[in-house]
Design a protein around this motif. Structure first.
Motif, short mmCIF file in Angstrom:
data_model
loop_
_atom_site.label_atom_id
_atom_site.label_comp_id
_atom_site.label_asym_id
_atom_site.label_seq_id
_atom_site.Cartn_x
_atom_site.Cartn_y
_atom_site.Cartn_z
N PHE A 117 0.85 -1.20 0.00
CA PHE A 117 0.00 0.00 0.00
C PHE A 117 0.88 1.24 0.00
CE2 PHE A 117 0.95 -1.46 4.27
CZ PHE A 117 1.58 -0.34 4.80
N TYR A 118 0.25 2.39 -0.18
CA TYR A 118 0.93 3.68 -0.01
C TYR A 118 -0.11 4.61 0.61
CZ TYR A 118 4.15 7.54 -1.37
OH TYR A 118 5.02 8.61 -1.39
N LYS A 119 0.10 4.95 1.87
CA LYS A 119 -0.90 5.74 2.60
C LYS A 119 -1.05 7.15 2.02
CE LYS A 119 -1.15 3.04 6.69
NZ LYS A 119 -0.57 2.78 8.02
N ARG A 120 -2.10 7.81 2.46
CA ARG A 120 -2.46 9.13 1.94
C ARG A 120 -1.28 10.09 1.98
NH1 ARG A 120 -8.02 12.30 3.45
NH2 ARG A 120 -7.47 14.32 2.55
N HIS A 121 -1.02 10.77 0.85
CA HIS A 121 0.14 11.67 0.75
C HIS A 121 -0.03 12.65 -0.40
CE1 HIS A 121 0.92 8.56 -2.26
NE2 HIS A 121 1.69 9.45 -2.88
N LEU A 122 0.88 13.63 -0.43
CA LEU A 122 1.06 14.52 -1.58
C LEU A 122 2.37 14.12 -2.23
CD1 LEU A 122 0.42 18.22 -0.47
CD2 LEU A 122 -0.87 16.94 -2.18
N ASP A 123 2.50 14.32 -3.56
CA ASP A 123 3.74 13.92 -4.23
C ASP A 123 4.83 14.98 -4.19
OD1 ASP A 123 2.76 11.46 -4.82
OD2 ASP A 123 2.36 11.88 -6.94
N GLN A 124 4.50 16.16 -3.70
CA GLN A 124 5.53 17.20 -3.63
C GLN A 124 6.17 17.17 -2.25
OE1 GLN A 124 4.92 21.55 -4.02
NE2 GLN A 124 5.12 21.14 -6.20
N GLU A 178 -4.13 15.15 -2.67
CA GLU A 178 -3.73 14.04 -1.82
C GLU A 178 -4.35 12.76 -2.37
OE1 GLU A 178 -4.52 14.74 2.30
OE2 GLU A 178 -3.01 16.32 2.40
N HIS A 179 -3.60 11.67 -2.22
CA HIS A 179 -4.06 10.39 -2.77
C HIS A 179 -3.44 9.24 -1.99
CE1 HIS A 179 -0.42 11.68 -4.84
NE2 HIS A 179 -0.11 10.40 -4.97
N GLU A 180 -3.89 8.05 -2.29
CA GLU A 180 -3.50 6.87 -1.51
C GLU A 180 -3.62 5.64 -2.39
OE1 GLU A 180 -6.09 6.49 1.89
OE2 GLU A 180 -5.09 4.65 2.56
NI NI Z 1 1.75 9.64 -4.90
#
Ligand code: NI
Ligand code: OGA
Length: 198
Positions: A117-124, A178-180
């Motif tokens: 998984f990849y928890k909720r985040h921003l890519d910057q 934000e995405h996950e």
């Molecule tokens: Ni991302």
């Protein structure tokens, strides 16, 4: 025509904060890229991804546990080069039509093994604002809802789930959305990257 697809993705961002399109790359590319990915994975070229500094690596793994391999032009196989050149065209189209000052892009393969998984985040990143747009191209044929591993986009009107289906590309602003990645029940593969300013 790829220009129509570029337009569709850009209009998606303008209208609803993200663009998503199917068949962004042809299925032949999906097949060949999957083969190259497998070779590179078996060859030990993938590493667990981090989100910051080395010393926080264990903590990082609670946030994401996918494995990645960066694509470099000089060691790219023919289909990988075709993919990167396609992204060059998309970047140039953005610069021409949207007055973005994009200078480069960077892409990596990502493999999420079952349970990853990849928890909720921003890519910057806080100390690096060079990533302007995120683009994720999926390589998984016949993805079902039961397979999990959906991309969740946290839009103002609520979360939007997207299945990581082969050939599909998702495009959004790296500093805004934000995405996950939800835990996957099946191996989940993609090429993920960013359009960057200087
Ligand atoms: Ni991302
Ligand atoms: C990322 C990411 C989303 C996806 O790598 O930063 O959010 O659907 N990936 O793989």
């Amino acid at each position: 025509m790829s220009v129509d697809k570029f337009e569709f993705l850009i209009n998606g961002i303008i209208d609803k904060d993200y663009g998503a399109i199917d068949n962004f790359i042809p299925m032949e590319w999906v097949d060949l890229l999957s083969l190259r990915l497998e070779e590179r994975f078996e060859n030990g070229e993938f590493k667990f991804a981090g989100i910051g500094k080395e010393e926080f690596f264990d903590r990082d793994k609670e946030i994401r546990n996918d494995q990645i391999h960066w694509l470099y032009r000089k060691e790219a196989q023919p289909t990988e080069l075709l993919f990167l050149e396609h992204m060059d065209r998309f970047m140039n189209y953005l610069n021409k039509t949207c007055f973005t000052a994009l200078h480069d892009h960077e892409f990596h393969y990502a493999v999420y093994k079952e349970g990853s998984f990849y928890k909720r985040h921003l890519d910057q990143f806080r100390n690096d604002e060079s990533r302007l747009f995120s683009a994720i191209c999926y390589l998984n044929k016949d993805w079902k809802e039961d397979d999990g591993g959906e991309l969740v986009l946290y839009l103002p009107e609520g979360p939007k789930r997207i299945l990581p289906e082969a050939g599909r590309l998702v495009f959004f602003r790296s500093d805004l959305l934000e995405h996950e990645v939800l835990p996957t029940n099946r191996e989940r593969r993609s090429i993920t990257g960013w359009m960057k300013t200087a």
